[in-house]
Motif scaffolding. Structure first.
Motif, short mmCIF file in Angstrom:
data_model
loop_
_atom_site.label_atom_id
_atom_site.label_comp_id
_atom_site.label_asym_id
_atom_site.label_seq_id
_atom_site.Cartn_x
_atom_site.Cartn_y
_atom_site.Cartn_z
N SER B 90 -22.54 25.99 -21.00
CA SER B 90 -23.05 27.35 -21.28
C SER B 90 -23.86 27.51 -22.37
CB SER B 90 -22.08 28.27 -21.97
OG SER B 90 -21.08 27.91 -23.44
N THR B 214 -19.66 34.52 -23.46
CA THR B 214 -20.74 33.35 -23.11
C THR B 214 -21.50 34.17 -22.76
OG1 THR B 214 -19.62 33.58 -21.07
CG2 THR B 214 -19.24 31.25 -21.92
N GLU B 215 -21.91 35.84 -23.05
CA GLU B 215 -22.75 36.25 -22.51
C GLU B 215 -23.93 36.90 -23.76
OE1 GLU B 215 -19.77 37.39 -23.50
OE2 GLU B 215 -19.77 38.25 -25.09
N THR B 216 -22.94 35.72 -24.61
CA THR B 216 -24.05 36.51 -25.72
C THR B 216 -24.82 34.72 -26.50
OG1 THR B 216 -22.74 35.37 -27.59
CG2 THR B 216 -22.79 37.67 -27.10
N ALA B 221 -28.69 35.23 -21.16
CA ALA B 221 -28.53 35.94 -22.42
C ALA B 221 -30.03 35.62 -23.21
CB ALA B 221 -27.60 35.83 -23.73
#
Lengths: 327, 263, 689
Positions: B90, B214-216, B221
């Motif tokens: 990731s 993991t979205e950052t 991102a």
């Protein structure tokens, strides 16, 4: 499309840095329609003079005036800028030692994208800005895209954009001090103490008309003699690039470049210098540049007026002899 | 003093010819050799010297695939006490902000007084240190070429600024500094040194271990993305003087005379 | 013969029989001496092992040559001759002095075998020897005081002048000679006055002059002189004996052992630790010399044995160029450290770091390992192994100059110090002017050859030196050799890597090369690089036979396989510069000269410093990267020597010599007046047809 683009203006002792006039062209390259706002921080009369000067180039000048900015500390300024700038701003900063200190953190504090060390822009589409950067000391370039919809802090390589010399903007100066200092002076955990001046050598290369500048191609400290011989025959001074100073072969005062001296000679003889942008960044005033380098692919040949592919250790004595003969 | 140093494995560009691959998606990596980023190496040496002077420990952290372990080990052979290897699918495609976010999680898990990064890398832009400091709300100084520990709470740092001058600052700990080359003389690490630390376990941490959403991070991102590599179009360039040495010298002297290159 | 005078053994000192005192003096003297030697042995026992218990016959021969025959002494004519006379005097008069000591308590003692006519011959011999020694001592003292050679000077940073010690010892010797002679002369004068028979005294010897002077002296006075001179001799003898281990005259005691245990394999480098195999190296806590006790016992014996003659430093090119290295003071400082930390009285202080206290970093990195010091040392003191061991210690601590770190890292990653790509290692075979029909084979799975040309890094990658590679290939083709190269399989020989103290990196390079060479199936290796040549012979094991290109050329010329045309420009004068690793370290002096002289019409002169006194050009391999502190460059000094010899062309047979000398010609402003040429280039240029 950003409506406004902010350009951070560097200045020192009341003099505006060369990058100030370049940022407006950089902003125009991002978006010709956007209005460009110069942001000038400092204190007192010097600051006012700089703002007035900038109003000739920029339609709008924001002034931040504080005693805490007599010597501008990036930690302090960053906090002030965050208060002043609107939501999702696009901010341009010159990519040099102050810009490197200020900008990455500023992007975080603004929650904006950070796009460092740009040399060109190639269009803006749907909030995606396409830019050109260099990697590996300029051996290769890359296209990068940057999402600027939530703002962006972009550092611009000094010299990459032409300066705007029209000076007919007739802009207005807005004082943003109150907004900036509302809430006190931030950044107290890093305190500026003093500047330790570089040791000055026996020569001031910033005042030389003709410079014989030597780089890594000289190979050996003992070979420096031939450079001094040539300089003597030309009535020139000797300067150098960073590796020569790092090797302690010449004093720091002779180093040309962004981490050394800024020189404005008429003629610049670059001997065995590859021509990194950090080095070229120290040469102003468009001198006549002669490059001598044994590597025909050296980037210096791109910026020089005249080039010679030769080993300087062999070529320079020949040149010195021939110059001696003409006298 | 507890010190964290962020290091990166990069192609050694000094003698390597960096070329773009035919499709322009990457540089040609087949014949490259890699080593620790030069600036980072100075940072580790500085950390070791500080530790040897005032006590504490030095931890080296690097983000990257399995090859990154090699540089962590090398820096441990130099004298760093601990290594942390950050590796997770990731992480791939992160921009500077993404990497700073990952490193922030490492700092949060430790108890570091001083965090050092290299001032720049050949394939980067000197951004992670400043972003990390901002994420942590720590003070930051870039291009540091002198560190003087004053007491457990403050240090004095010199920054390299234009004209070869040095800007002196006092900074409260904890803080983040990016280190300029020339601040010290890094020690040599040979095969023997690396073998000595060969069996030391270097923990590998992923996004889960760090508690990083993991979205950052990662490509999703990233606001800044590299599209391609290319060789810059050459401008007109210099007028190249050719011929025998005598001919070149003669032409050159003529030109220099015309431009005022003689006194 | 009835003695007229009372002998020392029968005399009285006040009321005490003198024999008792003369028994006590030797007991006390020998006791003290034994104690001193025991204390001096302590550091040797605490030091690292050193394997010297082998090849006893060879060691015996060398001991006769270098110790007994003083083979190296006459390299400095006056000092050498003086020393040989003194040394002979010591050997001959030692017997006399010992028997005199015994006479003090055992009247009428004669060494077995020295009675009868041999004794008379010996007596004459020792009379003359004592005279010679006396004169030599006077000459030596005058020389030391008034005409001191520069090599004896002690630069300020190394402490005080050593003249006082030298004069004191000369005084001891003079007193011994004079007292012995007076002892004998007084006896002879007394016998003569009494008209009694006396031992024959050699005419014109010191005792002979004394005898004449004493002929009219009253008998009582002669008796006093007889006894007092004996007493002085006895006391001086033991004072002198116990003074020897206090300084540079310790060599009188240790030299025999130092020469016997000398290093036999010239050009090799000692293992990291004797008795520890390469496989066990990882288990060692520490590498090299960091503390004094990390030196081997032989190296500490070297320190004890240094006679401070200064010949090493007088020949050291680093010293001549003003680098902070003087081999003499490597020994003197080592000895001083040892005496200070292992005192005769009080506790021993061990395990203090040597670097930046006793030795300086730059001092240790300044050595080119040229071997001039060791070649010159009359006592066979070793320097290179000590320097390498000290460097190993520094490398182990990470204390390596920045200028050397980059090439070392490149060697680790790329197998060459320049960091150039492996795939370009064989690019030199396609250079300008190289005949296209000459295809150099790159050995591999399919391609094989009888001979491997081992090129090494500088010849593979350096633009200028590649020409030497091409010239070598042309000569090999012309000589009809079936040869190939390893191409990218070849790594740096690691010769300097090892000598700069990076043993593990050297071993990695050696192992890769060894595999590649063995897999290639060649039966012989040829190289034009003396550093590679020395490495392949001394540092590698189980390789095919290794030859230098000069040997191949000499043989090909002798067999008529290489036809050389007349010299192109008969006006030019050539000189040959002996590369250190071809000459001194491998004894190839004549072969390259024979090859040069095979060119018809070529005029060749010798430089003053040639053959085993050749002056290093500045060093090869990693030394090219090191930035020494120096006043001038060795290469410049060498070029001046060639100029002084009247040479126009300096021929050498080493790529590094070419780099240094060519550079020195440029920086000396002699371009156009002088050229440097490699032996291969010279021969390639004179190939017929």
């Amino acid at each position: 499309m950003p409506e406004q683009i902010f350009a951070y203006i560097l200045h020192k002792n009341g003099n505006v840095d060369d990058t100030a006039a370049e940022l407006i062209h950089a902003a125009n390259a991002i978006s010709p329609e956007a209005s460009v706002v110069a942001v000038v921080a400092g204190s007192g009369d010097e600051l006012q003079a700089v703002c007035d000067e900038m109003a000739k180039t920029y339609a709008e000048v924001w002034k931040i005036d504080s005693d805490a900015l007599v010597y501008i500390n990036a930690e302090v300024l960053r906090g002030l800028l965050v208060r002043v700038l609107p939501k999702n701003p696009v901010v341009l900063v010159p990519h040099e030692h102050f810009g490197m200190d200020l900008s990455p953190g500023l992007s975080v504090k603004l929650d904006a994208a950070y796009l460092p060390d740009v040399v060109a822009f190639e269009g803006l589409e749907g909030g995606l800005l396409k830019a050109v950067r260099e990697e590996y000391s300029g051996m290769v370039s890359t296209h990068v895209t940057c999402d600027i919809r939530e703002g962006a802090v972009i550092t611009i390589r000094p010299g990459a954009f032409q300066p705007d010399e029209s000076r007919d903007a007739g802009g207005q100066v807005l004082d943003k001090t109150d907004e900036a200092v509302d809430g006190g002076i931030p950044g107290g955990n890093r305190r500026y103490l003093e500047i330790v001046e570089a040791e000055t050598g026996d020569v001031d290369i910033t005042k030389s008309d003709v410079l014989v500048s030597v780089g890594r191609g000289i190979e050996d400290e003992d070979n420096l003699e031939i450079v001094f011989d040539l300089a003597k025959s030309m009535g020139a001074d000797v300067s150098c690039s960073r590796p020569i100073v790092d090797a302690k072969w010449l004093e720091k005062a002779r180093q040309v470049g962004t981490s050394g001296q800024t020189v404005k000679p008429k003629v610049y003889l670059a001997c065995g210098i590859s021509g990194s942008f950090q080095h070229m960044g120290g040469i102003k005033g468009a001198p006549f540049i002669v490059a001598i380098n044994k590597n025909a692919k050296a980037p210096i040949f791109q910026v020089a007026d005249v080039g010679v592919v030769a080993d300087i250790v062999e070529f320079l004595p020949d040149l010195a002899d021939a110059i001696g003969d003409t006298k | 003093m507890e010190i964290l140093v962020c290091v990166k494995r990069v192609p050694d560009s000094s003698e390597n010819e960096i070329e773009v691959n035919p499709s322009g998606t990457d540089i040609e990596r087949d014949d490259l050799v890699y080593s620790v980023n030069e600036w980072d190496n100075y940072a580790v040496e500085e950390a070791i010297q500080i530790r040897d002077k005032v006590g504490g420990s030095v931890t080296v952290v690097s983000i990257g695939d399995e090859d990154a372990e090699e540089v962590i080990r090398r820096e441990m052979a130099m004298g760093a006490d601990n290594g942390i290897h950050l590796s997770d699918e990731s992480f791939e495609g992160s921009d500077g902000r993404g990497f700073a976010t990952i490193l922030k999680a490492v700092v949060d898990q430790g108890n570091y007084d001083l965090i050092l990064t290299g001032a720049q890398a050949d394939d980067g832009a000197g951004q992670v240190g400043g972003m990390l400091a901002a994420l942590l709300d720590y003070p930051y100084a870039s291009l540091v070429n002198l560190i003087d520990v004053l007491d457990g709470k403050r240090i004095k740092v010199g920054r390299e600024i234009a004209g070869g001058h040095q800007e002196m600052n006092e900074i409260d700990l904890p803080c983040v500094l990016s280190i300029q080359t020339g601040i010290n003389e890094p020690r040599y690490v040979g095969i023997r040194g690396i073998r000595k630390v060969a069996s030391i376990d270097i923990p590998i941490k992923g996004a889960g271990d760090l508690g990083v959403g993991t979205e950052t991070i990662g490509a999703a991102a990233a606001k800044v993305k590299r599209q391609d590599y290319f060789v810059p179009e050459l401008g007109e360039g210099a007028e190249m003087l050719e011929g025998s040495t005598d001919e070149i010298v003669e032409k050159l002297i003529e030109l220099l005379k015309a431009k005022g290159g003689f006194k | 013969m009835d003695p007229v005078l009372t002998s020392p053994a029968h005399s009285f000192f006040l009321f005490i029989p003198a024999a008792l005192i003369y028994l006590l003096i030797p007991l006390l003297g020998i006791g003290t001496f034994t104690f001193i030697i025991a204390r001096r042995s302590a550091p040797l026992i605490r030091s690292k092992p050193d394997f010297r218990w082998n090849r006893f016959f060879e060691r015996g021969v060398y001991t006769i040559k270098y110790w007994l025959m003083q083979y190296k002494q006459p390299r400095y004519r006056l000092a050498g001759v003086l020393h040989i006379l003194l040394f002979a005097g010591f050997l001959i008069l030692g017997i006399r002095s010992i028997s005199l000591v015994i006479l003090g308590f055992y009247d009428g003692f004669v060494f077995p075998g020295l009675d009868g006519w041999i004794g008379h011959v010996y007596s004459v011999l020792k009379d003359y020897m004592a005279t010679i020694v006396f004169v030599v001592v006077v000459v030596a003292a005058i020389r030391r005081l008034f005409f001191m050679p520069a090599r004896y000077r002690v630069p300020e940073k190394y402490g005080k002048d050593h003249t006082a010690e030298a004069i004191l010892v000369l005084g001891f010797i003079a007193i011994l000679m004079a007292s012995e002679s007076l002892f004998e002369a007084s006896q002879a004068a007394a016998q003569a006055q009494a008209g009694a028979a006396a031992e024959f005294i050699a005419p014109l010897s010191l005792p002979w002059f004394f005898k004449i002077a004493l002929l009219w002296t009253p008998l009582e006075s002669l008796q006093s002189i007889h006894l007092v001179s004996y007493f002085i001799h006895d006391v001086t003898f033991f004072l002198f004996l116990c003074f020897l281990p206090m300084g540079k005259h310790f060599h009188v005691v240790t030299s025999l052992f130092n020469v016997f245990f000398m290093k036999l394999n010239k050009g090799s480098v000692k293992p990291v630790q004797w008795g520890v195999s390469d496989e066990q190296l990882d288990d060692l806590e520490s590498f090299g010399v960091k503390n004094f006790e990390d030196f081997t016992w032989k190296h500490i014996l070297d320190f004890y044995s240094c006679a401070d003659c200064g010949r090493c430093s007088d020949n050291c090119p680093a010293n001549a160029a003003g680098r902070p290295l003087s081999p003499r003071f490597i020994s003197i400082k080592g000895r001083d450290y040892c005496f200070k930390h292992y005192p005769l009285r009080g506790d021993f202080v061990s395990h203090e770091p040597l670097m930046e206290g006793t030795y300086e970093d730059d001092e240790i990195w300044s050595c080119t390992t040229c071997g001039a010091c060791e070649e010159e040392c009359p006592l066979m003191i070793e320097y290179i192994d000590k320097i390498v061991d000290l460097r190993r210690g520094m490398v182990d601590e990470g204390n390596v100059p920045q200028s050397l770190q980059k090439p070392l890292r490149a060697l680790e990653k790329r197998g060459n110090p320049y960091g150039k790509m492996e795939k370009k290692r064989a690019d030199w075979i396609k250079g300008d002017g190289f005949p296209e029909d000459l295809q150099v084979t790159i050995l591999g799975k399919k391609e094989t050859a009888d001979t491997l040309y081992f090129v090494d890094s500088v010849t593979s990658y350096d633009d200028r030196i590649q020409e030497i590679g091409r010239a070598t290939a042309r000569v090999l083709f012309a000589a009809g050799e079936d040869f190939g190269i390893l191409g990218r399989q070849e790594k740096d020989s690691g010769h300097e890597v090892r000598r700069f103290g990076e043993e593990m990196l050297f071993q990695a390079l050696r192992d890769e090369n060894t595999d590649a060479i063995r897999n290639s199936g060649v039966r012989r290796i040829v190289t034009a690089d003396p550093h590679a040549f020395n490495a392949l012979i001394k540092d590698y094991e189980d390789l095919p036979r290794v030859e230098h290109i000069s040997q191949v050329m000499a043989r090909a010329i002798a067999r008529g396989k290489l036809n050389l045309k007349a010299v192109e420009n008969p006006e030019l004068i050539y000189t040959y510069h002996d590369p250190c690793y071809l000459g001194r370290h491998n004894n190839l002096y004549d072969t390259p000269r024979d090859v040069i002289d095979a060119i018809p019409g070529l005029r060749r002169v010798e430089m003053d410093r040639c053959r085993d006194r050749s002056f290093c050009c500045g060093g090869g391999g990693l030394m090219l990267f090191y930035e020494p502190v120096e006043e001038t460059r060795m290469g410049k000094l060498r070029v001046e020597m060639a100029k002084a010899a009247g040479a126009d062309v300096i021929v050498t047979a080493c790529p590094f010599c070419m780099v240094n000398i060519e550079d020195a010609i440029k920086t000396s402003g002699l371009e156009g007046q002088m050229v440097a040429m490699d032996l291969s280039e010279l021969i390639a240029a004179h190939l017929n047809g």
